[in-house]
Design an enzyme around this catalytic site. Structure first.
Site, PDB file in Angstrom:
ATOM      1  N   GLY A   1      68.132  77.456  79.387  1.00 30.67           N
ATOM      2  CA  GLY A   1      68.672  78.766  79.057  1.00 30.67           C
ATOM      3  C   GLY A   1      67.623  79.779  78.641  1.00 30.67           C
ATOM      4  O   GLY A   1      66.464  79.734  79.072  1.00 30.67           O
ATOM      5  N   SER A   2      68.033  80.688  77.755  1.00 28.70           N
ATOM      6  CA  SER A   2      67.262  81.897  77.459  1.00 28.70           C
ATOM      7  C   SER A   2      65.924  81.676  76.779  1.00 28.70           C
ATOM      8  O   SER A   2      65.161  82.631  76.592  1.00 28.70           O
ATOM      9  CB  SER A   2      68.105  82.830  76.588  1.00 28.70           C
ATOM     10  N   ALA A   3      65.609  80.449  76.383  1.00 34.28           N
ATOM     11  CA  ALA A   3      64.317  80.185  75.745  1.00 34.28           C
ATOM     12  C   ALA A   3      63.154  80.593  76.634  1.00 34.28           C
ATOM     13  O   ALA A   3      62.067  80.902  76.147  1.00 34.28           O
ATOM     14  CB  ALA A   3      64.206  78.702  75.386  1.00 34.28           C
ATOM     15  N   VAL A   4      63.358  80.634  77.969  1.00 30.41           N
ATOM     16  CA  VAL A   4      62.259  80.946  78.895  1.00 30.41           C
ATOM     17  C   VAL A   4      62.098  82.448  79.125  1.00 30.41           C
ATOM     18  O   VAL A   4      61.237  82.863  79.916  1.00 30.41           O
ATOM     19  CB  VAL A   4      62.470  80.247  80.258  1.00 30.41           C
ATOM     20  N   LYS A   5      62.885  83.271  78.484  1.00 29.64           N
ATOM     21  CA  LYS A   5      62.871  84.706  78.801  1.00 29.64           C
ATOM     22  C   LYS A   5      61.535  85.380  78.496  1.00 29.64           C
ATOM     23  O   LYS A   5      61.216  86.423  79.079  1.00 29.64           O
ATOM     24  CB  LYS A   5      64.015  85.418  78.083  1.00 29.64           C
TER      25      LYS A   5
END
Length: 703
Positions: A391-395
């Site tokens: 999920g959004s951890a890679v943004k």
């Protein structure tokens, strides 16, 4: 007698005397040649001695944590060994019978085939009668000598009955168990006969009677001992037993390196990865034999040296604490609805400046098949051998990819409203309105990342219309993500690392999913390397568990330093000034500014944290077959601290956290407690306090 007859006899005698003379002359000449020409050669042959050099094992190196505590040690054990110096089978059995009177040897490893072979030795007449003369005659017609003997042997084996074997007494079986160990060794190589539960009395009695037990010796053996029973155990790896010796699939490779067949070697992970360091230098012993094979002298060619010791970068006090936090938070989360598939969680703590792993923790809930109890199992391996949608951890990587490809700039603003690709709706967790790169990270805007990905793919978004893109955008994003360690090997000094699954679809919607961490899969270690790269300003550091190599000491202390693992930069991000600072600012706002997705869990933390949360819609791929591909939510978290001078980076993944809409936030509870524990431990040590831990920290789950 006539004159003619006398002449004839005289001629015969002369002929005989002449022949005898010639023969004696030839004999004398031959003896002269043997003595004068070949005398020295024959003398050397008579006095000839052979020498065989063998390697005797030494204790393996020990493992310490980064504070000097023993993690893996060697426990000395009394042992009784046998060395086969080329004696006959009968002589070995005779020695085995004597030894059986001095020690107790269980026969659990004795097979039926062993019993039959021993029965044939003990009862040779009865064994011979198992194959009749008629059978032997028929076999003689069909087979040549070697094949014939083999057929006779096999036929005898087949005809030995249970009644026959019942003649073997318990004493016979004990002798057989000892003889089995004798005969399983290799010539001139010590073979362990017994190294478990050798009593002081047994040891003393064997030592006192060695003159009557040729080939037998009393010595000290070593057994691997693990100070932390259920902590990091899977990563430390295993060592073969003295019974197993070299792994069958690698035996040729080890033999070519000078190993003996019954040597104990590392079989997995750290023990195997650092085998050449831990195994040490073996004692070389030369056995000198005469032409009959009898030992006439034993010479030590080279003194052995125990294996070097390893200092791990892991802090075991911290490791134990992190694992306890995981267990407690998993238990708490299991009390929430929709958590039937939740069974594991992972945490990696890493120094972002050196790549040193401070904690590599994973716990899995399992049911013991023997007791039926549910308990926690060490799964530190899962931090780098299993991968998930995060999920959004890679943004943070998505924003920097946008900067590097030129599709967005610092402070580029995008309106966060729901997007429609034909009839497909895609949006953020709520409508955020206009956001820039920093606030997109703070509030975790999906739309900002979608629009960035579309621009990388040279697409043009038209509400409710199709979205054609350049499919090369998938490779572009993945190549940029790889600069952070996402989707590639991190380089950790352990075998078996998995890089993750790359989706095969090239649909526009999946490109958008890729940008928010919901298409490709990543490991917890990859996330730790990724956030470390952001924390330290753009250097992707190679993670490592071993910090130093030291010479061994007899005491449980560190010897002189042999080598130190230096920090290694795998690559440097190609960034313009100010780019990575924008991501760092966004990560700081996530945890320290009201409205940030992790603010409620990290606000007021004295260590100034920064990071990014993640929630991914995914599908179950765990051990419960009936639930395969069931929709689940994965939770993740990356972070580092202090934000202005990072010294620790963290990654958390809680796969298959829940189904439905009730989020228990286990990732945030785990992450905040782990960060607190790191800095609390640091403070305690600075103040001179000692942290006590229970090394037997396995937690049972009450049903």
């Amino acid at each position: 007698m006539t004159k003619e007859n006398k002449t004839h006899i005289s001629f015969r005698l002369n002929t005989i005397f002449f022949v005898v003379f010639v023969l004696f002359t030839a004999l004398i000449l031959r003896l002269g040649v043997v003595q004068i020409v070949y005398g020295e050669d024959y003398k050397r042959e008579i006095e000839r001695m052979d020498s065989v050099t063998v390697n005797n094992p030494v204790p393996r190196g020990k493992l310490f944590d980064n504070t000097g505590k023993i993690v893996v040690n060697n426990v000395p054990e009394n042992a009784i060994t046998y060395t086969n110096y080329g004696v006959s089978q009968e002589e070995m059995i005779e020695v085995a019978e004597r030894l059986a009177k001095l020690i107790e040897k269980d026969d659990h490893k004795v097979t039926e085939r062993d019993k039959k072979d021993y029965w044939m030795i003990k009862y040779p007449k009865e064994a011979k009668q198992k194959v009749s003369k008629r059978d032997r005659k028929e076999l003689k017609k069909k087979y040549k000598e070697k094949k014939y003997d083999k057929e006779i042997y096999q036929l005898t084996l087949d005809r030995i009955t249970e009644v026959d074997l019942s003649k073997l007494s318990p004493q016979d079986l004990e002798v057989l168990a000892i003889y089995r160990e004798f005969s399983s060794g290799y010539k001139f190589t010590p073979q362990i006969v017994k190294n478990k539960d050798v009593t002081p009395k047994e040891y003393a009695m064997v030592s006192e009677n060695l003159q009557f037990l040729p080939g037998v010796n009393t010595t000290t053996d070593w057994e691997r001992s693990y100070a932390y029973t259920n902590t990091l155990r899977t990563v430390l790896g295993g060592v073969t037993s003295s019974d197993k010796g070299l792994p069958a699939e690698e035996i040729d490779s080890y033999l070519s390196k000078g190993y003996s067949r019954n040597d104990r070697v590392g079989t997995s992970y750290l023990e195997k990865q650092y085998e050449n360091v831990l195994s040490g230098i073996k004692t070389k012993v030369k056995n000198v034999t005469d032409k009959e094979g009898n030992i006439v002298n034993i010479e030590t060619v080279t003194e052995g040296k125990p294996g070097n010791d390893l200092v791990l970068s892991v802090d075991m006090d911290l490791q134990v604490t992190v694992e306890k936090i995981i267990e407690e938070e998993l238990l708490k989360a299991k009390g929430s609805p929709g958590t039937g598939l939740l069974d594991r969680a992972y945490v990696v703590l890493m120094d972002p400046n050196t790549g040193e792993i401070k904690s590599l923790a994973g716990k899995r809930i399992v049911k013991d098949p023997n007791t039926g109890k549910t308990e926690f199992q060490d799964d530190a391996l899962g931090t780098f051998t299993t991968t998930y949608n995060v999920g959004s951890a890679v943004k943070g990587a998505t924003i920097l990819t946008g900067f590097q490809t030129g599709v967005i700039q610092p402070e580029t603003t995008i309106n966060d409203t729901p997007m429609y690709i034909n009839t497909l709706r895609k949006g953020s967790w709520k409508v955020l309105g206009p956001v820039n790169d920093v606030t997109a990270l703070k509030y975790s805007s999906n739309v900002y990342m979608f629009q960035t990905a579309i621009r990388i793919g040279e697409g043009r978004y038209v509400p409710h219309g199709p979205l054609p893109i350049n499919k090369e955008a998938f490779n572009t994003i993945r190549q940029h993500f790889a600069q952070f360690g996402l989707g590639v090997r991190t380089g950790i000094d352990l075998p078996g690392e998995q890089i993750g699954f790359k989706g095969s679809s090239t649909l526009p919607g999946h490109l958008m999913d890729l940008a928010i961490g919901q298409f490709d899969t990543y490991s917890t270690l990859q996330l730790a390397q990724y956030v470390s790269t952001i924390a330290n300003g753009g250097n992707r550091m190679e993670p490592h568990l071993v910090k130093e190599i030291h010479e061994p000491l007899l005491k449980n202390e560190l010897g002189p330093l042999v080598g130190e693992i230096q920090p290694k930069v795998l690559n440097r991000l190609d960034l313009e000034d100010g780019w990575i600072e924008r991501v760092q600012l966004g990560f700081k706002k996530v945890m320290q500014e009201k409205g940030g997705t992790a603010f409620n869990y990290f606000s007021g933390a004295p260590y100034s944290p920064a990071g990014k949360t993640g929630t991914a819609e995914s599908f179950y791929d765990g051990p419960l077959e009936n639930y395969k591909m069931a929709p689940v939510m994965n939770l993740s978290l990356v972070g580092y601290a202090p934000s202005d001078a990072p010294e620790i980076a963290m990654a958390v993944i809680v796969p298959w956290s829940y189904t439905g809409s009730t989020d228990h936030h286990a990732n945030l509870y785990i992450g905040s407690r782990v960060m607190n524990a790191y800095f609390d431990l640091k403070k305690q040590r600075q103040e001179g306090a000692s942290l006590t831990t229970d090394v037997n920290n396995s937690t049972n789950i009450q049903q």
